[in-house]
Design an enzyme around this catalytic site. Sequence first.
Site, PDB file in Angstrom:
ATOM      1  N   SER A 198      24.505 -23.047 -35.979  1.00 52.11           N
ATOM      2  CA  SER A 198      25.126 -21.813 -36.467  1.00 52.11           C
ATOM      3  C   SER A 198      24.034 -20.780 -36.745  1.00 52.11           C
ATOM      4  CB  SER A 198      25.992 -22.099 -37.694  1.00 52.11           C
ATOM      5  OG  SER A 198      26.846 -21.019 -37.994  1.00 52.11           O
ATOM      6  N   GLU A 324      34.867 -23.520 -32.142  1.00 54.71           N
ATOM      7  CA  GLU A 324      34.092 -23.331 -33.371  1.00 54.71           C
ATOM      8  C   GLU A 324      34.980 -22.852 -34.525  1.00 54.71           C
ATOM      9  OE1 GLU A 324      30.858 -23.957 -33.450  1.00 54.71           O
ATOM     10  OE2 GLU A 324      30.044 -23.678 -31.437  1.00 54.71           O
ATOM     11  N   HIS A 416      33.650 -25.930 -35.542  1.00 54.91           N
ATOM     12  CA  HIS A 416      32.313 -25.597 -36.027  1.00 54.91           C
ATOM     13  C   HIS A 416      31.793 -26.710 -36.947  1.00 54.91           C
ATOM     14  CE1 HIS A 416      29.223 -22.583 -36.333  1.00 54.91           C
ATOM     15  NE2 HIS A 416      29.312 -22.473 -37.650  1.00 54.91           N
TER      16      HIS A 416
END
Length: 499
Positions: A198, A324, A416
């Site tokens: 991320s 995600e 995610h």
Amino acid sequence: MPVTPDTGHATRVIDTPLGSLRGANRPLADGRFATSFLGIPFAQAPVGDLRFAAPVPVGPWEGIFDALAFGPTPQRGDPGVTLIPEPSVPGDSTLNLNVTTPAAGDTDAHLPVLVWIHGGGFFAGCPASPWYNSTGFARDGVVTVVISYRLGFDGFGHIPGVPENRGVRDWLCALEWVRDNIASFGGDPSRVTIAGQSAGGGAVLTLLGMPAAHGLFHGAISLSGALADVGLPRAKELTESIAKGAGVSADRTGFASVPEERIIELQQKNTSLTAKGALQKMLDEGLALGPVVDGELIPHPTTEALAAGVGADIPLWLSSADDEFAMAFTKAAKVLRFLPASRMITKMGGTKDSRKVWMADNAETRALGTAAVMGRFLTVRMFRVALAELADLRSGTPTWVSRFSWRSPVFNAAVHCLDVPFFFDCLGSEKVEPLAGPVPPQELADTVHASALAFIKVGDPGWGTYGLATKQTRVFDSFTRTVTDGYASVRSLRSDAVL
């Protein structure tokens, strides 16, 4: 209270160029031990006159430093933006790192080194996660280093009269510490791979495109990389808004008079995505907080730097999860089901032509409802389009591309953060079940982790490099395979088509 891993075994003392360190031994499955050294300061506490300064490296200490508990974290209270356990630890000396090694004190071991940069949108996250500090890599002959860095406005806000990109400078300072000290932990400073997920994946890409960082690492892994590349005009806009809210001048003197808690409160208010038009602005202009293209430390946007060949000789592995942000609109699913998915995609920036192509390419997701379509569209615009563009820019260089496609039974999607415990091979760690379900596939963790090991050890994760002719893509799933152009479905939404 300090957060400590469950070691339950004896400690070990080693000598380093800065002084002696005491770490805790941790058992491995085969009867060997790894040793964890936690909360080692790499820079002085960023408080007082050092609050908005570039990091100042620590000097040698006397006696033995007890590295038995996680150090203070820049994160002040977990805002709950990820599903990764990342506790907050109070205290001032927040610029610290953790080392887990199977060869503590063995300066002849020359083991490869993994330096992990945590995510959290550049305003959250911490290095004290049990996932990041698990023993999977140490078990397999890799020294793991997990670093902290200043977050939010203190780390990345534009403040006239002080160094830009203080959080980025923290990354550099930590990498310099690794270069100068990692041999004492059995690591080889000439075999360092940086990795992150991320915002941490974005940090990896930022460092890859920075000439100032080169020589400090020799491989790069970006999982779900969220690039910031904040332009100075946008950075200045946020600075003025926070200063106005605090009632101070928009300079060092003004911000130094504002307590950290108040800065965080104003930062959250000014970067919230719930305000009208905020989500669209973020999609169009990117994140408001993060590395700033300042013309000096970061002379050019990362995509421009990579296109110009910066870092072309450094092996890079790019990956993203298929969905995600699948859960981004879950709470509104009942309301959204009454709205046409195509209309909502248009509101999120899809043009008429690109929308039709993309909807056809994602028919499986369309069948799950409007909320699922919006979650995947947000995923594509935030992560997957940028990844495909970066991969194309890097064509002909040592670059590998993958997708994490295994669907969590909790979310019915590859969401995610889901790939992180597979990467670290820590499926038995705390809080994995709420993300991956009660029985996540160990076989997939073995596969993902083995690819990471191969990349860290020999600079090749085990499938073909990415080229414009085939666009080879590894798909990590219940049936892991290599496909041609695994990001074909995002190409109708390339940035030049959407914006």
